[in-house]
Design a protein around this motif. Structure first.
Motif, PDB file in Angstrom:
ATOM      1  N   ASP A  84       0.835  -1.206   0.000  1.00  0.00           N
ATOM      2  CA  ASP A  84       0.000   0.000   0.000  1.00  0.00           C
ATOM      3  C   ASP A  84       0.867   1.252   0.000  1.00  0.00           C
ATOM      4  OD1 ASP A  84      -2.266  -1.529  -0.009  1.00  0.00           O
ATOM      5  OD2 ASP A  84      -2.703  -1.273   2.127  1.00  0.00           O
ATOM      6  N   TRP A  85       2.027   1.160   0.622  1.00  0.00           N
ATOM      7  CA  TRP A  85       2.954   2.293   0.655  1.00  0.00           C
ATOM      8  C   TRP A  85       3.686   2.453  -0.675  1.00  0.00           C
ATOM      9  CZ3 TRP A  85       8.368   2.837   0.535  1.00  0.00           C
ATOM     10  CH2 TRP A  85       8.851   4.091   0.944  1.00  0.00           C
ATOM     11  N   GLY A  86       3.663   1.406  -1.513  1.00  0.00           N
ATOM     12  CA  GLY A  86       4.341   1.445  -2.805  1.00  0.00           C
ATOM     13  C   GLY A  86       5.596   0.610  -2.853  1.00  0.00           C
ATOM     14  N   GLY A  87       5.852  -0.167  -1.801  1.00  0.00           N
ATOM     15  CA  GLY A  87       7.037  -1.011  -1.757  1.00  0.00           C
ATOM     16  C   GLY A  87       6.773  -2.405  -2.295  1.00  0.00           C
ATOM     17  N   GLU A  88       7.825  -3.213  -2.321  1.00  0.00           N
ATOM     18  CA  GLU A  88       7.729  -4.588  -2.829  1.00  0.00           C
ATOM     19  C   GLU A  88       7.890  -5.566  -1.667  1.00  0.00           C
ATOM     20  OE1 GLU A  88       9.884  -7.592  -6.084  1.00  0.00           O
ATOM     21  OE2 GLU A  88      10.692  -5.581  -5.713  1.00  0.00           O
ATOM     22  N   ALA A  89       7.039  -6.578  -1.638  1.00  0.00           N
ATOM     23  CA  ALA A  89       7.105  -7.599  -0.597  1.00  0.00           C
ATOM     24  C   ALA A  89       7.087  -8.982  -1.224  1.00  0.00           C
ATOM     25  CB  ALA A  89       5.939  -7.454   0.382  1.00  0.00           C
ATOM     26  N   MET A  90       7.740  -9.942  -0.553  1.00  0.00           N
ATOM     27  CA  MET A  90       7.686 -11.342  -0.979  1.00  0.00           C
ATOM     28  C   MET A  90       7.293 -12.178   0.232  1.00  0.00           C
ATOM     29  SD  MET A  90      10.606 -13.924  -2.561  1.00  0.00           S
ATOM     30  CE  MET A  90      10.725 -13.066  -4.133  1.00  0.00           C
ATOM     31  N   MET A  91       6.309 -13.054   0.047  1.00  0.00           N
ATOM     32  CA  MET A  91       5.887 -13.947   1.121  1.00  0.00           C
ATOM     33  C   MET A  91       6.889 -15.096   1.264  1.00  0.00           C
ATOM     34  SD  MET A  91       3.237 -12.483   2.282  1.00  0.00           S
ATOM     35  CE  MET A  91       2.795 -13.785   3.453  1.00  0.00           C
ATOM     36  N   LEU A 144      26.148 -16.566   0.573  1.00  0.00           N
ATOM     37  CA  LEU A 144      24.946 -16.594   1.404  1.00  0.00           C
ATOM     38  C   LEU A 144      24.190 -17.900   1.222  1.00  0.00           C
ATOM     39  CD1 LEU A 144      22.676 -15.406   3.174  1.00  0.00           C
ATOM     40  CD2 LEU A 144      21.792 -14.279   1.114  1.00  0.00           C
ATOM     41  N   LEU A 145      24.056 -18.349  -0.022  1.00  0.00           N
ATOM     42  CA  LEU A 145      23.309 -19.578  -0.279  1.00  0.00           C
ATOM     43  C   LEU A 145      24.029 -20.793   0.297  1.00  0.00           C
ATOM     44  CD1 LEU A 145      21.989 -18.916  -3.903  1.00  0.00           C
ATOM     45  CD2 LEU A 145      20.874 -18.474  -1.701  1.00  0.00           C
ATOM     46  N   ARG A 146      25.359 -20.787   0.246  1.00  0.00           N
ATOM     47  CA  ARG A 146      26.114 -21.876   0.878  1.00  0.00           C
ATOM     48  C   ARG A 146      25.955 -21.827   2.396  1.00  0.00           C
ATOM     49  NH1 ARG A 146      32.015 -21.454  -0.526  1.00  0.00           N
ATOM     50  NH2 ARG A 146      31.496 -19.458  -1.502  1.00  0.00           N
ATOM     51  N   PHE A 147      26.130 -20.623   2.939  1.00  0.00           N
ATOM     52  CA  PHE A 147      26.034 -20.431   4.387  1.00  0.00           C
ATOM     53  C   PHE A 147      24.694 -20.919   4.935  1.00  0.00           C
ATOM     54  CE2 PHE A 147      24.244 -17.531   7.602  1.00  0.00           C
ATOM     55  CZ  PHE A 147      25.084 -17.812   8.666  1.00  0.00           C
ATOM     56  N   SER A 148      23.606 -20.604   4.223  1.00  0.00           N
ATOM     57  CA  SER A 148      22.279 -20.973   4.708  1.00  0.00           C
ATOM     58  C   SER A 148      22.039 -22.477   4.687  1.00  0.00           C
ATOM     59  CB  SER A 148      21.202 -20.257   3.886  1.00  0.00           C
ATOM     60  OG  SER A 148      21.192 -20.726   2.552  1.00  0.00           O
ATOM     61  N   ALA A 152      16.888 -14.652  -1.885  1.00  0.00           N
ATOM     62  CA  ALA A 152      18.078 -14.664  -2.741  1.00  0.00           C
ATOM     63  C   ALA A 152      18.090 -15.857  -3.691  1.00  0.00           C
ATOM     64  CB  ALA A 152      19.336 -14.667  -1.886  1.00  0.00           C
ATOM     65  N   GLU A 153      17.484 -16.971  -3.283  1.00  0.00           N
ATOM     66  CA  GLU A 153      17.384 -18.135  -4.167  1.00  0.00           C
ATOM     67  C   GLU A 153      16.499 -17.844  -5.384  1.00  0.00           C
ATOM     68  OE1 GLU A 153      17.882 -21.895  -1.061  1.00  0.00           O
ATOM     69  OE2 GLU A 153      15.891 -21.208  -1.652  1.00  0.00           O
ATOM     70  N   ARG A 154      15.589 -16.911  -5.233  1.00  0.00           N
ATOM     71  CA  ARG A 154      14.583 -16.649  -6.266  1.00  0.00           C
ATOM     72  C   ARG A 154      14.866 -15.404  -7.093  1.00  0.00           C
ATOM     73  NH1 ARG A 154      13.229 -19.629  -2.381  1.00  0.00           N
ATOM     74  NH2 ARG A 154      11.628 -21.257  -2.616  1.00  0.00           N
ATOM     75  N   ILE A 155      15.804 -14.593  -6.647  1.00  0.00           N
ATOM     76  CA  ILE A 155      16.166 -13.381  -7.388  1.00  0.00           C
ATOM     77  C   ILE A 155      17.686 -13.375  -7.552  1.00  0.00           C
ATOM     78  CG2 ILE A 155      16.159 -10.859  -7.422  1.00  0.00           C
ATOM     79  CD1 ILE A 155      13.675 -10.926  -5.664  1.00  0.00           C
TER      80      ILE A 155
END
Length: 249
Positions: free
Chosen positions: A67-74, A189-193, A90-93
């Protein structure tokens, strides 16, 4: 994805609805503005970031952001930490770098983020960079809620602890604390996680020790600005006082 479409730096703000001490913390209004929007608004000011979004487990937070104009991902509700939410995004973008901006840290902006990203991009051997702030209040040295850190002459971390480090056996030691965001190379990051928790990490409840125990460097970038992380109502009052002081200047 073609190289020309690759995002260089992705900033992710993890925002979980549930909180033991402050339920629905991301939606708490401070000075008439929801906390998550204060964090997002400052993150969008950072010139070294190409895309910024909020990673959340709750539709109410996503709605406020959008609503504020930002982007969110569930993200799934069962992810154990904010870092796991960042890795999920990060896995998806695809990107080269990923910035984890804490969802309860509304004062983080370009003055902190830009030097951090410059340090990460300037040294290919560094997979992760964090901020180091000299401790000025004596009560913070002994507080287990403040993460203390020591680093070598190149700025690489030696250790992080909730206990006072270095130990002050003779004279007065200069102590530093970790504050603010984490800047990762995406592949790291992906390895660390995917790694299991380590013994020191479990003992201190500090994710950064998982990196050190695996033998990877963490670059510590000194900052002269402090921040106010919102964990208690006293933190909320401190932030409100700070905002009033800024408005009066």
């Amino acid at each position: 994805m073609e190289v020309k479409d690759l995002i260089e730096t992705l900033a992710v703000i993890p925002a979980r609805y549930g909180s033991t001490r402050l339920p629905a913390k991301p939606l708490m209004e401070i000075g008439g503005v929801p906390l998550v929007i204060r964090v997002l608004r400052n993150a969008l000011r950072c010139r070294g970031v190409d895309r910024t979004l909020v990673a959340t487990d709750d539709d109410r937070i996503a709605s406020v952001v959008e609503d504020w104009g930002g982007e969110a991902m569930m993200t799934p509700k069962d992810l154990p930490s904010g870092g796991d939410r960042v890795a999920y995004v990060a896995e998806r973008i695809e990107s080269r770098y990923v910035l984890n901006i804490q969802g309860d840290d509304p004062l983080v902006g370009p003055e902190m983020v830009d030097p951090l990203m410059e340090a990460l991009k300037g040294d290919p051997s560094v997979p992760l960079a964090v901020l180091a702030k000299r401790i000025e209040r004596p009560d913070e040295v002994d507080s287990p809620d403040i993460v203390k850190m020591v680093f070598d002459g190149r700025g690489n971390a030696l250790y992080f602890s909730r206990s006072p480090i270095p130990y002050r056996r003779v004279g007065e030691a200069v102590c530093y604390k970790h504050i603010g965001p984490y800047a990762y190379r995406r592949d790291f990051l992906l390895r660390f996680s995917s790694w299991d928790q380590t013994e020191l990490e479990r003992s201190e409840s500090l994710e950064m020790l998982r990196v050190l125990e695996r033998g990877y460097p963490i670059r510590c970038v000194e900052t002269y600005r402090d921040t106010i992380e919102i964990d208690t109502m006293e933190d909320v009052k401190s932030l409100e006082r700070y905002l009033r002081e800024v408005e009066d200047e």
